[in-house]
Design an enzyme around this catalytic site. Structure first.
Site, mmCIF file in Angstrom:
data_model
loop_
_atom_site.group_PDB
_atom_site.id
_atom_site.type_symbol
_atom_site.label_atom_id
_atom_site.label_comp_id
_atom_site.label_asym_id
_atom_site.label_seq_id
_atom_site.Cartn_x
_atom_site.Cartn_y
_atom_site.Cartn_z
ATOM 1 N N GLN A 175 6.282 0.743 1.192
ATOM 2 C CA GLN A 175 5.435 -0.671 1.598
ATOM 3 C C GLN A 175 4.184 -0.729 1.301
ATOM 4 O O GLN A 175 3.299 0.388 1.444
ATOM 5 C CB GLN A 175 5.775 -0.587 3.019
ATOM 6 C CG GLN A 175 5.479 -2.055 3.706
ATOM 7 C CD GLN A 175 6.189 -3.158 3.178
ATOM 8 O OE1 GLN A 175 7.244 -3.284 2.944
ATOM 9 N NE2 GLN A 175 5.552 -4.381 3.233
ATOM 10 N N ASP A 182 11.746 -2.969 -5.971
ATOM 11 C CA ASP A 182 10.825 -4.026 -5.798
ATOM 12 C C ASP A 182 10.761 -4.722 -7.207
ATOM 13 O O ASP A 182 9.990 -5.853 -7.231
ATOM 14 C CB ASP A 182 9.416 -3.346 -5.473
ATOM 15 C CG ASP A 182 9.253 -3.307 -3.967
ATOM 16 O OD1 ASP A 182 9.687 -4.568 -3.544
ATOM 17 O OD2 ASP A 182 8.620 -2.567 -3.451
ATOM 18 N N LYS A 230 13.396 -4.761 7.099
ATOM 19 C CA LYS A 230 14.092 -4.313 5.774
ATOM 20 C C LYS A 230 15.261 -3.408 6.388
ATOM 21 O O LYS A 230 16.473 -3.328 5.766
ATOM 22 C CB LYS A 230 13.283 -3.679 4.788
ATOM 23 C CG LYS A 230 12.338 -4.618 4.057
ATOM 24 C CD LYS A 230 11.306 -4.097 3.531
ATOM 25 C CE LYS A 230 10.418 -5.144 2.637
ATOM 26 N NZ LYS A 230 9.210 -4.749 2.052
HETATM 27 N N1 GUN Z 1 4.020 -5.673 0.784
HETATM 28 C C1 GUN Z 1 4.138 -7.112 0.850
HETATM 29 N N2 GUN Z 1 5.134 -7.651 0.091
HETATM 30 C C2 GUN Z 1 5.945 -6.518 -0.245
HETATM 31 C C3 GUN Z 1 6.992 -6.242 -1.068
HETATM 32 O O1 GUN Z 1 7.595 -7.162 -1.718
HETATM 33 N N3 GUN Z 1 7.270 -4.694 -1.366
HETATM 34 C C4 GUN Z 1 6.590 -3.808 -1.084
HETATM 35 N N4 GUN Z 1 6.889 -2.973 -1.179
HETATM 36 N N5 GUN Z 1 5.486 -4.065 -0.302
HETATM 37 C C5 GUN Z 1 5.109 -5.342 -0.024
#
Ligand code: GUN
Length: 290
Positions: A93, A116, A49
């Site tokens: 995350q 998100d 990311k």
């Molecule tokens: N963990 C697995 N997929 C995601 C996601 O799309 N966003 C976040 N914040 N954590 C994750």
């Protein structure tokens, strides 16, 4: 043999478009990325990311917190980032360590910074079809379907998996495009009867071999969301690729299908957040302009 849907190539095209957009803004968008603990998969996701941010002209602020971080400490950090006008997006995350309530954390992120689209306010907008942040993985899949000109209206769409991150919002986006949607899950009786009806089959289970060739209708479009490792340690999805690809008309590979698209939607959401924040900053001046 199915046509491979190239998420990597489409993501590259979107990356260029986002970079052009961010360059036009009066300041760079900023995304705060919080990782609690040492989960190896999460570390890879977060690094990716941050790399995407650099490539899209977005500033990333990384917060690596130890496993022992308390819920109160994490909430405090989110409060500080909520109040910082230079932070456009906040991503925590998941999964979080067991002693921290994911629900409390998601609720604490200001909805206009919730890139998100996990906050109930934004989930509500997805349900009602209002403009707002897009759920990253489902929206990435919708972009892929659009790119390959796959008709959704009136089609039988079967989603396997009912998570808040993928399954449920995926079903809503397909419904928004007038698909006839079924959600299947671990308690579904006769899964094969359901999947064999699908014109568009989305699997988001996270288990190798969930979808076999005999579970797929001839000519179906198959979207594999999972990122698993097989017995040899090789990355793979839920589908037994060769046998499913032999029956499908289109299929997403793993890796290189859905994953890169998910990452780019996060960047798009961060850009959207920054545009909204900059618009708001401009408004008072406009009001007093001659
Ligand atoms: N963990 C697995 N997929 C995601 C996601 O799309 N966003 C976040 N914040 N954590 C994750």
């Amino acid at each position: 043999m199915a046509i491979k849907m190239d998420g990597k190539a489409l993501a590259e095209k979107m990356r260029r478009e986002i970079r052009e957009e961010t360059a036009r803004l009066s300041r760079r968008p900023t995304l705060a990325v919080i990782l609690v603990g040492e989960d190896p998969a999460s570390q890879v996701y977060v690094r990716n990311k941050e790399k995407d941010c650099v490539e899209c002209g977005i500033l990333s602020q990384g917060y690596r917190l130890p496993e022992e971080t308390s819920e109160a400490q994490l909430l405090e950090l989110i409060g500080v980032l909520n109040d910082n006008d230079l932070v456009d997006g906040i991503l925590v995350q998941l999964p979080l360590p067991k002693h921290i309530s994911e629900q409390k954390i998601i609720h604490a992120i200001r909805p206009d910074k919730d890139v998100d689209a996990f906050h109930p306010f934004n989930v509500g907008k997805i349900v009602t079809g209002e403009a707002g942040f897009l759920p990253c993985t489902p929206a990435g899949i919708m972009e892929l379907l659009k790119e390959y000109q796959i008709e959704i209206a009136g089609k039988e769409c079967v989603v396997v998996g009912r998570s808040n991150i993928v399954g449920k919002p995926m079903a809503l986006l397909l419904l928004r495009e007038h698909g006839t949607v079924t959600i299947c899950h671990s308690k579904t009786a006769q899964l094969t009867d359901q999947t064999r009806r699908a014109d568009i089959l989305v699997s988001a289970v996270g288990k190798v071999g969930t979808i076999t060739g005999e579970m797929v209708k001839d000519g179906a479009v198959v979207i594999d969301v999972a990122m698993n490792r097989n017995a040899e340690g090789k990355l793979c999805g839920d589908c037994l690729y060769d046998e499913v690809a032999a029956k499908a008309s289109y299929i997403t590979p793993v890796p290189g299908g859905v994953g890169p698209m998910t990452r780019l939607i996060l960047m798009k959401n961060t850009l959207t957040a920054a545009q909204a924040h900059l618009d708001k900053e401009k408004k008072p001046q406009e009001r007093f302009a001659p």
